[in-house]
Design an enzyme around this catalytic site. Structure first.
Site, mmCIF file in Angstrom:
data_model
loop_
_atom_site.group_PDB
_atom_site.id
_atom_site.type_symbol
_atom_site.label_atom_id
_atom_site.label_comp_id
_atom_site.label_asym_id
_atom_site.label_seq_id
_atom_site.Cartn_x
_atom_site.Cartn_y
_atom_site.Cartn_z
ATOM 1 C CE1 TYR A 1 67.240 9.123 50.053
ATOM 2 C CE2 TYR A 1 69.588 9.572 49.486
ATOM 3 C CZ TYR A 1 68.457 9.033 49.088
ATOM 4 O OH TYR A 1 68.157 8.300 47.856
ATOM 5 C CE LYS B 1 59.912 8.889 51.824
ATOM 6 N NZ LYS B 1 60.530 7.539 51.738
ATOM 7 C CG ASP C 1 63.191 16.522 50.767
ATOM 8 O OD1 ASP C 1 64.217 15.852 50.619
ATOM 9 O OD2 ASP C 1 62.149 15.960 50.435
#
Ligand code: KE4
Length: 429
Positions: free
Chosen positions: A145, A268, A240
């Site tokens: 994802y 994050k 990613d």
């Protein structure tokens, strides 16, 4: 029996405002078949709910809080900055200071740009890769994802080489038609796509350690193989590291596994709990971005001083000698506790950690790909989840997510969790 009367009242009200009562789907606890508790506050390794219940928190806001909730240095830095302004929409001194900290640990990011989420970073790197290579096609992996940008919400077509199909309603087939889907940890599945259309493929994008279908660890040579295949075909390799950055290692997965990407996504941790994403990489690629080049990307709150100072403080504390290592050791201790407690109940468990990120499956066979995850016992996980929640330990409310340990977990929180695991596995049988 834990009571959550106030949580139920508030969640009922939330459901009148938000679809499913939430601002992000996983928070609805749909996968574990119950209503979520409502958070009143967070402190260190713990969340407190509005009914006065306390939980050891292994979500950590889905990864950002490597120091735990409300770390004093982060809170103070945000408060001080807020008094000087929350957003300028103009250049300021904190942007480059965070960029310098990031670049020290991620030297492949010769240049970078801050955005406000991992999704934005994903959108931008795909546009940039296509602009740089003048190619359209993209390879992603089943189970990975990269945020909810249309172009990345693709699932594998029926045949191996069928082009991507929309993975959710509202995504036009045309938008994902150039998104090819391969199998994580299966270099052959990537070679086949490149043999068929390598000269049209702009980039391969991958979570180097997968955290979005549970935890999947790269097999030896998988990431190096992706680097070799993309280099051979003139395609870009995009890592990613929104979840893995600073988590699996201070230098991310690229530092841990020694693979240098062309572009990297971050998020994050670099915001320390405030909204931040970033993307960056080779200078010759990044200089295609406006205002220097023809690839447009922008953002009102990109690089805002509050998020910058939260990120600077978090990374400064997190990179102090011994902090990461101590947290990684605590994570290993938790995983050993999972193995031991499951064995006492005669349950088959696959549990692993990479640095301060962990995952586990109720499975008798190793889980190395998305397809493997689908044979894991989700119902056993749900029974485990609820028994642990009742015991005051909050794991991810889905069998297909990763878990996160912070520096604040070391000692009491981990000890308590390990002690309670027997309850969870007894219920899982
Ligand atoms: P955001 O747009 O949510 O900031 O980042 C998207 C993203 C990109 N890349 C990776 C590897 C990610 O893990 C994420 C977001 N992770 C999820 C956790 N499964 C966020 C939690 C949620 O969606 O509520």
């Amino acid at each position: 029996m834990v009571t959550r009367t106030r949580s139920h009242e508030i969640f009922s009200k939330a459901k009148t405002f938000f679809p499913g009562g939430v601002n992000s789907p996983v928070r609805a606890f749909k996968s574990v078949g119950s209503d979520p508790f409502i958070v009143e506050s967070g402190q260190g390794a713990y969340l407190m709910d509005v009914d006065g219940n306390r939980y050891v928190d292994y979500i950590n806001s889905w990864g950002p809080l490597v120091l735990g909730h409300a770390h004093p240095a982060v809170v103070e830095a945000i408060a001080c900055q807020a008094a000087r302004g929350t957003s300028y929409g103009a250049c300021h001194d904190l942007e480059w200071r965070l960029a310098e900290l990031v670049q020290t640990l991620f030297p492949s990011m010769e240049m970078m740009r801050f955005v406000n989420s991992g999704t934005e970073a994903g959108m931008a790197v795909i546009r940039l890769a296509r602009g740089y290579t003048k190619r359209q096609k993209l390879v992603k992996f089943e189970g990975c994802y990269h945020g909810h940008a249309d172009v990345l919400l693709a699932k594998a077509g029926s045949g191996v080489l069928t082009l991507g199909l929309p993975d959710c309603a509202g995504v036009p087939a045309a938008v994902v038609g150039d998104t090819l889907v391969a199998e994580y940890n299966n270099l052959e599945s990537v070679e086949r796509l490149f043999d068929a259309c390598g000269s049209d493929i702009a980039a391969v994008i991958v979570e180097p350690v997968v955290g979005n279908c549970g935890l999947l660890v790269p097999q030896p040579e998988f990431l190096a193989g992706l680097r070799a295949i993309t280099a051979r075909h003139g395609a870009l390799l995009i890592l990613d590291e929104v979840m893995t950055g600073f988590r699996v290692a201070l230098r991310g997965a690229q530092g841990l596994y020694g693979v240098t990407p062309d572009l990297t996504m971050l998020g994050k941790v670099i915001g320390g709990g405030l909204p931040v994403g970033a993307f960056g990489g080779r200078r010759d690629i990044m200089e295609l971005l406006a205002p220097l080049g023809p690839v447009y990307q922008a953002g009102t709150l990109s690089g805002n001083p509050l998020a910058m100072v939260a990120g600077i403080t978090t990374l400064t504390e997190w990179s102090k000698p011994g902090i990461f290592e101590a947290t990684a050791a605590a994570t290993s201790r938790l995983v050993q506790g999972l193995h031991d407690a499951a064995a006492v109940e005669g349950l088959s468990l696959q549990a692993e950690c990479v640095g301060t990120m962990f995952g586990f499956f109720f499975s008798s066979v190793p889980v190395r790909s998305y397809r493997d995850t689908q044979q894991a016992d989700k119902h056993a996980f749900n029974r485990f989840f609820h028994a642990m929640l009742e015991a005051g330990v909050y794991f991810a409310p889905s069998a297909f997510e990763a878990g996160f340990v912070s520096y604040a977990h070391i000692g009491e929180a981990i000890d308590y969790t390990v002690e309670m695991l027997a309850k969870g596995f007894h219920a899982a049988r």
